[in-house]
Enzyme design. Structure first.
Site, PDB file in Angstrom:
ATOM      1  N   GLU A   1      -0.570  -8.921   5.221  1.00  0.00           N
ATOM      2  CA  GLU A   1      -0.271  -8.957   6.558  1.00  0.00           C
ATOM      3  C   GLU A   1      -1.661  -9.001   7.147  1.00  0.00           C
ATOM      4  O   GLU A   1      -1.632  -9.092   8.462  1.00  0.00           O
ATOM      5  CB  GLU A   1       0.644  -7.872   7.062  1.00  0.00           C
ATOM      6  CG  GLU A   1      -0.008  -6.432   7.052  1.00  0.00           C
ATOM      7  CD  GLU A   1      -0.340  -5.777   5.808  1.00  0.00           C
ATOM      8  OE1 GLU A   1      -0.779  -4.505   5.686  1.00  0.00           O
ATOM      9  OE2 GLU A   1       0.197  -6.215   4.619  1.00  0.00           O
TER      10      GLU A   1
ATOM     11  N   HIS B   1      -3.115  -6.117   1.181  1.00  0.00           N
ATOM     12  CA  HIS B   1      -2.561  -6.053   2.358  1.00  0.00           C
ATOM     13  C   HIS B   1      -2.354  -7.634   2.823  1.00  0.00           C
ATOM     14  O   HIS B   1      -3.319  -8.054   3.417  1.00  0.00           O
ATOM     15  CB  HIS B   1      -3.125  -5.307   3.258  1.00  0.00           C
ATOM     16  CG  HIS B   1      -3.139  -3.879   3.548  1.00  0.00           C
ATOM     17  ND1 HIS B   1      -2.091  -3.020   4.195  1.00  0.00           N
ATOM     18  CD2 HIS B   1      -3.941  -3.033   2.882  1.00  0.00           C
ATOM     19  CE1 HIS B   1      -2.312  -1.803   3.825  1.00  0.00           C
ATOM     20  NE2 HIS B   1      -3.389  -1.829   3.086  1.00  0.00           N
TER      21      HIS B   1
ATOM     22  N   CYS C   1       1.032  -1.241   0.054  1.00  0.00           N
ATOM     23  CA  CYS C   1      -0.028  -0.175  -0.039  1.00  0.00           C
ATOM     24  C   CYS C   1       0.922   1.320  -0.110  1.00  0.00           C
ATOM     25  O   CYS C   1       1.637   1.576  -1.072  1.00  0.00           O
ATOM     26  CB  CYS C   1      -0.692  -0.290   1.387  1.00  0.00           C
ATOM     27  SG  CYS C   1      -2.446   0.812   0.869  1.00  0.00           S
TER      28      CYS C   1
END
Length: 228
Positions: free
Chosen positions: A197, A195, A86
């Site tokens: 994560e 994302h 991002c």
């Protein structure tokens, strides 16, 4: 393998990255301030999502001049692993470590949702535990995620297999060629808007991002063994 998670003023996904690596993957990871000027002792660097410096001027444009950035550029040029998600992706393009740029979404609106992706290159250090052509789902959350590059750059990215993730069924931001993530020519620098994560635990409903970090750790171990 020791991993640095760089924290800029306005980062808000640094904890997500740290916990994905430390808590879920049991990796050796440490926060590193944007004020630091070296990355001695680290084997990989992570640039998190968020709004570094409030996204003034352009997303990532001010972070690109942080004290830590010359060390990150040197780190990448040495062939070490660099990952940006991002805002991290935006910073990598602003720093010239990845080609192209991220502009405002075509809708001019912030988009936050889970999106389907296709793995278009599983031979990078970040994707070896995915299958070629596999479809995965990852969260996105951005207002400036539309990937843009000149025609010649796009052609080179496609020719070299530098497009690693592509949006499927829905392009949420207007990215050219449905690009969601790319690497540099060497393949040691990866930037992506989604994302991973935030998708590492079944408890939270999705672990499609986990294999990205497992791929990195496995390939880091191989690199360490080869250097002995």
């Amino acid at each position: 393998m020791k991993i640095a998670v760089v924290v800029f003023p306005g980062s808000n996904c640094d904890v997500d990255l740290y916990e994905a690596l430390h808590t879920v993957c049991h990796a050796d990871v440490e926060y590193v301030s944007h004020k630091q000027k070296n990355l001695t002792g680290f084997d990989a660097v992570m640039l998190p999502g968020g709004f570094s410096y409030g996204d003034y001027l352009r997303s990532g444009a001010i972070a690109r001049f942080s004290n830590i950035m010359p060390a990150i550029v040197e780190f990448a040029n040495e062939g070490k692993f660099v990952f940006g998600t991002c805002n991290g992706f935006q910073i990598l393009t602003e720093a010239g470590l990845l080609p192209g740029a991220l502009k405002k979404n075509n809708s001019l609106k912030f988009v936050c949702k889970e999106i389907e992706l296709k793995v278009t290159n599983n031979q990078t250090p970040f994707t070896t535990q995915y299958k070629m052509g596999e479809h995965i789902n990852l969260p996105i959350a951005h207002a400036d995620g539309s990937y843009y590059a000149e025609k010649e750059v796009l052609e080179e990215l496609e020719k070299n297999g530098q497009v690693v993730f592509r949006y499927m069924n829905e392009n949420p931001n207007g990215s050219l060629n449905d690009i969601a993530g790319i690497t540099n020519k060497k393949g040691n620098v990866l930037g992506m808007m989604p994302h991973p994560e935030r998708a590492v635990e079944a408890l939270l409903g999705n672990e499609d991002g986990l294999r990205l970090f497992k791929s990195l750790l496995a390939n880091g171990k191989k690199k360490e063994e080869a250097a002995r």
